[in-house]
Scaffold this active site. Structure first.
Site, short mmCIF file in Angstrom:
data_model
loop_
_atom_site.label_atom_id
_atom_site.label_comp_id
_atom_site.label_asym_id
_atom_site.label_seq_id
_atom_site.Cartn_x
_atom_site.Cartn_y
_atom_site.Cartn_z
N HIS A 81 -7.13 -5.99 1.29
CA HIS A 81 -6.37 -5.25 1.11
C HIS A 81 -5.45 -5.35 2.02
CE1 HIS A 81 -4.20 -1.90 0.51
NE2 HIS A 81 -4.28 -0.62 1.47
N ASP B 25 -9.39 -7.20 -3.07
CA ASP B 25 -9.01 -5.65 -2.34
C ASP B 25 -9.91 -4.31 -2.98
OD1 ASP B 25 -7.64 -3.85 -2.00
OD2 ASP B 25 -5.44 -4.98 -2.56
N SER C 80 0.93 -1.27 -0.02
CA SER C 80 -0.35 0.10 -0.18
C SER C 80 0.53 0.96 -0.50
CB SER C 80 -0.81 -0.33 1.17
OG SER C 80 -2.08 0.54 1.13
N MET C 81 0.81 1.90 0.60
CA MET C 81 1.58 3.20 0.78
C MET C 81 3.22 3.03 1.06
SD MET C 81 2.03 5.99 3.91
CE MET C 81 3.22 5.20 4.86
N ARG D 136 -11.83 5.78 -4.76
CA ARG D 136 -10.84 5.76 -3.29
C ARG D 136 -10.52 7.46 -3.29
NH1 ARG D 136 -12.57 1.94 -7.40
NH2 ARG D 136 -12.48 -0.31 -5.71
#
Length: 277
Positions: free
Chosen positions: A246, A218, A95-96, A128
Site C-alpha cells: 500500500h 497492496d 489512498s485517501m 476492508r
C-alpha cells in the site's frame, strides 16, 4: 512551513522548486513530509514546482476532531490550489489522498490539469470496510496497543513481502512505524471517512485526464480495485507496480516516480505545438 487559511481552517504547506505546479496529496494518518524523501526531489529535478501539505486532521494543520467529510478535504485542496494561484495544476494522490483528488475532479475540474491516483478505488468491499470500522472502534475504546505490536501490524498491512523479507529494510520500516504511529483525534476523524460509498457511477462523469497506479502486493487496495477505478473514469490509463504494498510510492519510488513523470511528459507533448524544420 507556511500557513494559509482555507475553507475555515489553518492549513500548513510547503513549496519546492520552480516550474509547472504539482500538488501531492497524502493518505490517511500521513504527513505531507512523507513525499520529501523521494517524490519531491525527483519532480523538482524534472523541472516541476511541488507543493506538499498536511491535510485536515494532521497537525500542525487544524485537526478538526469534531469530524469532517471528504467534501471538506476536497474543498481544502481547492482552496490551497487557488491560494497558490497556479491552476490548473497536476495532482498526485495516494489512498485517501487519491479519494480526495477524485472528488475534487468531479467538483472543480477547472483546477486540475492532470491527476495521478495511487492505491485507490471507486467502491468499498466487505473485508476492508470491516477493517476500517474496526480501527475506529479500537481508537474509540481507549485501548493502548504496545508500539512494537502496532508497528509490526502496520508493516504487515502496508508493505510487500519483498520488503518484509529483507532483514535490513524491515528493521528500518519497523523503527519508522514505531516512531510515528498514526494517532490523535484528527487521524481518528480521517479514519471515519472509510468505508467510502460506491462512487462508480459518479466517477464516470470525471473529465480530468487521470492515470491510476496500483501496487501488486497492496492488501488494503488490491490491484483489481485500481483497474476498476480506471475503467470507471473515461479515458483513464493504468499501471501496476509489482513487489510493492500500500505504501508502494515509498517502497518503489524510482519506478513510481518514473511512471508519474512519463504520464506528465505525455500530456506536455500532446499540448505542445508541432515544429517544422
Amino acid at each position: 512551513m507556511p500557513v494559509v487559511s482555507v475553507n475555515g481552517i489553518r492549513l500548513h504547506y510547503g513549496v519546492h522548486g520552480q516550474g509547472e505546479p504539482v500538488v501531492l496529496v497524502s493518505g490517511a494518518g500521513t504527513s505531507g513530509q512523507s513525499w520529501l524523501l523521494h517524490q519531491v526531489p525527483d519532480l523538482v529535478a524534472a523541472g516541476y514546482q511541488v507543493c506538499v501539505y498536511d491535510s485536515r486532521g494532521i497537525p500542525p494543520t487544524d485537526e478538526c476532531a469534531e469530524g469532517f467529510t471528504v467534501d471538506d478535504l476536497a474543498a481544502d485542496l481547492a482552496g490551497l490550489v487557488e491560494h497558490l494561484g497556479a491552476a490548473p495544476v497536476r495532482l498526485v494522490g495516494t489512498s485517501m489522498g487519491a479519494y480526495t483528488v477524485q472528488e475534487l475532479a468531479l467538483r472543480r475540474p477547472e483546477l486540475i490539469r492532470q491527476a495521478v491516483l495511487m492505491a485507490s478505488r471507486a467502491h468499498p468491499d466487505v473485508l476492508r470496510a470491516q477493517l476500517a470500522t474496526s480501527e475506529i472502534e479500537l481508537a474509540d475504546s481507549g485501548v493502548g496497543l504496545p508500539p512494537p505490536y502496532r508497528a509490526a501490524v502496520r508493516a504487515t498491512q502496508m508493505l510487500s513481502p519483498a520488503t518484509m523479507d529483507d532483514e535490513l529494510a524491515i528493521r528500518d520500516w519497523l523503527a519508522l512505524f514505531e516512531l510515528a504511529p498514526p494517532d490523535g483525534p484528527g487521524v481518528r476523524a480521517q479514519l471515519a471517512l472509510q468505508p467510502m460509498p460506491d462512487r462508480r457511477a459518479a466517477y464516470a462523469r470525471i473529465t480530468v485526464p487521470c492515470h491510476v497506479i496500483s501496487f501488486g502486493d497492496d492488501l488494503i487496495t488490491p490491484p483489481r480495485f485500481g483497474r476498476e477505478l480506471a475503467a470507471c473514469i473515461p479515458h483513464a490509463t493504468f499501471d501496476l507496480v509489482e513487489k510493492a504494498g500500500h505504501l508502494g510510492y515509498l517502497e518503489r519510488p524510482g519506478i513510481v516516480d518514473g511512471i508519474i513523470l512519463k504520464h506528465f511528459a505525455g500530456a506536455r507533448a500532446r499540448t505542445q505545438k508541432p515544429t517544422h524544420t
